[in-house]
Write a protein that holds these residues in place. Sequence first.
Motif, PDB file in Angstrom:
ATOM      1  N   UNK A  46      -9.147 -89.636 -67.344  1.00  0.00           N
ATOM      2  CA  UNK A  46      -8.082 -88.635 -67.235  1.00  0.00           C
ATOM      3  C   UNK A  46      -7.476 -88.630 -65.838  1.00  0.00           C
ATOM      4  N   UNK A  47      -8.328 -88.712 -64.830  1.00  0.00           N
ATOM      5  CA  UNK A  47      -7.842 -88.680 -63.451  1.00  0.00           C
ATOM      6  C   UNK A  47      -7.051 -89.941 -63.114  1.00  0.00           C
ATOM      7  N   UNK A  48      -7.552 -91.094 -63.510  1.00  0.00           N
ATOM      8  CA  UNK A  48      -6.835 -92.340 -63.257  1.00  0.00           C
ATOM      9  C   UNK A  48      -5.507 -92.354 -64.005  1.00  0.00           C
ATOM     10  N   UNK A  49      -5.527 -91.863 -65.242  1.00  0.00           N
ATOM     11  CA  UNK A  49      -4.299 -91.836 -66.031  1.00  0.00           C
ATOM     12  C   UNK A  49      -3.267 -90.882 -65.462  1.00  0.00           C
ATOM     13  N   UNK A  50      -3.729 -89.722 -64.973  1.00  0.00           N
ATOM     14  CA  UNK A  50      -2.805 -88.745 -64.393  1.00  0.00           C
ATOM     15  C   UNK A  50      -2.147 -89.294 -63.137  1.00  0.00           C
ATOM     16  N   UNK A  51      -2.924 -89.955 -62.283  1.00  0.00           N
ATOM     17  CA  UNK A  51      -2.370 -90.510 -61.050  1.00  0.00           C
ATOM     18  C   UNK A  51      -1.430 -91.686 -61.345  1.00  0.00           C
ATOM     19  N   UNK A  52      -1.776 -92.457 -62.376  1.00  0.00           N
ATOM     20  CA  UNK A  52      -0.889 -93.558 -62.756  1.00  0.00           C
ATOM     21  C   UNK A  52       0.455 -93.020 -63.230  1.00  0.00           C
ATOM     22  N   UNK A  53       0.423 -91.945 -63.996  1.00  0.00           N
ATOM     23  CA  UNK A  53       1.676 -91.358 -64.472  1.00  0.00           C
ATOM     24  C   UNK A  53       2.487 -90.779 -63.325  1.00  0.00           C
ATOM     25  N   UNK A  54       1.826 -90.106 -62.389  1.00  0.00           N
ATOM     26  CA  UNK A  54       2.531 -89.518 -61.254  1.00  0.00           C
ATOM     27  C   UNK A  54       3.099 -90.580 -60.317  1.00  0.00           C
ATOM     28  N   UNK A  55       2.461 -91.743 -60.297  1.00  0.00           N
ATOM     29  CA  UNK A  55       2.948 -92.818 -59.418  1.00  0.00           C
ATOM     30  C   UNK A  55       3.964 -93.713 -60.112  1.00  0.00           C
ATOM     31  N   UNK A  56       4.140 -93.508 -61.427  1.00  0.00           N
ATOM     32  CA  UNK A  56       5.099 -94.317 -62.165  1.00  0.00           C
ATOM     33  C   UNK A  56       4.613 -95.710 -62.471  1.00  0.00           C
ATOM     34  N   UNK A  57       3.301 -95.919 -62.459  1.00  0.00           N
ATOM     35  CA  UNK A  57       2.737 -97.260 -62.727  1.00  0.00           C
ATOM     36  C   UNK A  57       1.843 -97.214 -63.954  1.00  0.00           C
ATOM     37  N   UNK A  58       2.408 -96.758 -65.057  1.00  0.00           N
ATOM     38  CA  UNK A  58       1.615 -96.565 -66.267  1.00  0.00           C
ATOM     39  C   UNK A  58       1.020 -97.872 -66.804  1.00  0.00           C
TER      40      UNK A  58
END
Length: 355
Positions: A271-283
């Motif tokens: 969840x944490x890795x996915x949330x940061x990926x979404x916030x950074x735009x690197x899904x």
Amino acid sequence: MVLPTDLVEAVRRRPAMYCGDVGEYGLHHLVYFLLDAVYEEARCGECGDVVLELGGDGSVALFSASRTVPAEGLVEVAKGAGFFGRSPKYGWGWDSMLVVSLGLSSRYQLDMWADGRQWRLLGEHGRPLGDVSEVTPTEPMPVSAGRGVRVHFVPDATIFEVLAFDRARLARRCNELAALAPGLRVCFVDLQRGERTLWHLPGGVAQWAQVLTEARHRLHTEPVAFDLAWDGLRVQCAFQWCEDKDSTLLSFANTVRTVRHGAHVNGVIQALRGALAKLSGTLRREFPWSRVSQGLMAIVAVSGPERQMAFAGPTKTLLAIAGLEEAIRKQLKAHLVETLRGHPVTPRLLARRLK
């Protein structure tokens, strides 16, 4: 309050089967069993105070402001009709815990307070010496409460190879209990040293994360914390990032320390890795956990009915509840995206993705 003779004999004949071994591990589990019972009472709102005393004579005593057997049921219990069982009549959940702890003791004293009165039972090797007697005048309880139970016992030297309790180990367990049962007041007393320590963490794992990082330079003032529910389980987690690179991840299933983590931790990490990926735009690219976890103090705790706590293997070091990992990932990711968007720590975390 009598332990059924055949059960006492079974426990004493094969102690390792009931407490793990007859060394340091098994010795401390005599106390852990009682603390587990306190946790269940606290989780159900039936206990607010617990006092664990370590004596200089090798004894240990635990007082809990918990439910007690009604006074009118003591004679029946003392005759062996029940032993603080989970029957509808009494509903007290300490039966199996006491069977082991008292059954493997050389001597014990059990006191109960209720309705302004006190009762006592003395025993040796898991068996009572005589009947329950009322104590007059009533002795004061270790804390101010309307009811309570105190179990005082000495481990049997003919069974255990190690008889000295580890003070630091018991104190650490009390600290964990206070964090995992928010609002519970847990006092640890070392009578030989004359030391008394009280833990009270109404903020639960979030407050504990703050305590554990007091001596470190934090990147944000308050821990990022969440409280989730799924299928009758409660999932609590807290994140506190610090300036240094040291990382710690503590995980629990009720009071069990899951040192190999498992489904609850995997769900949180995803969840944490996915949330940061979404916030950074690197899904399309994974956010490296090695970068995310730098300086992180994280605590993940799952609580719920014991029957739902499924583990991989007999050691209970790896939680394996089917469906829990995905459920946490889905719920927590959305909460993390909302919380971390605009959070002061987020730019620091996102910058690590580019390193």
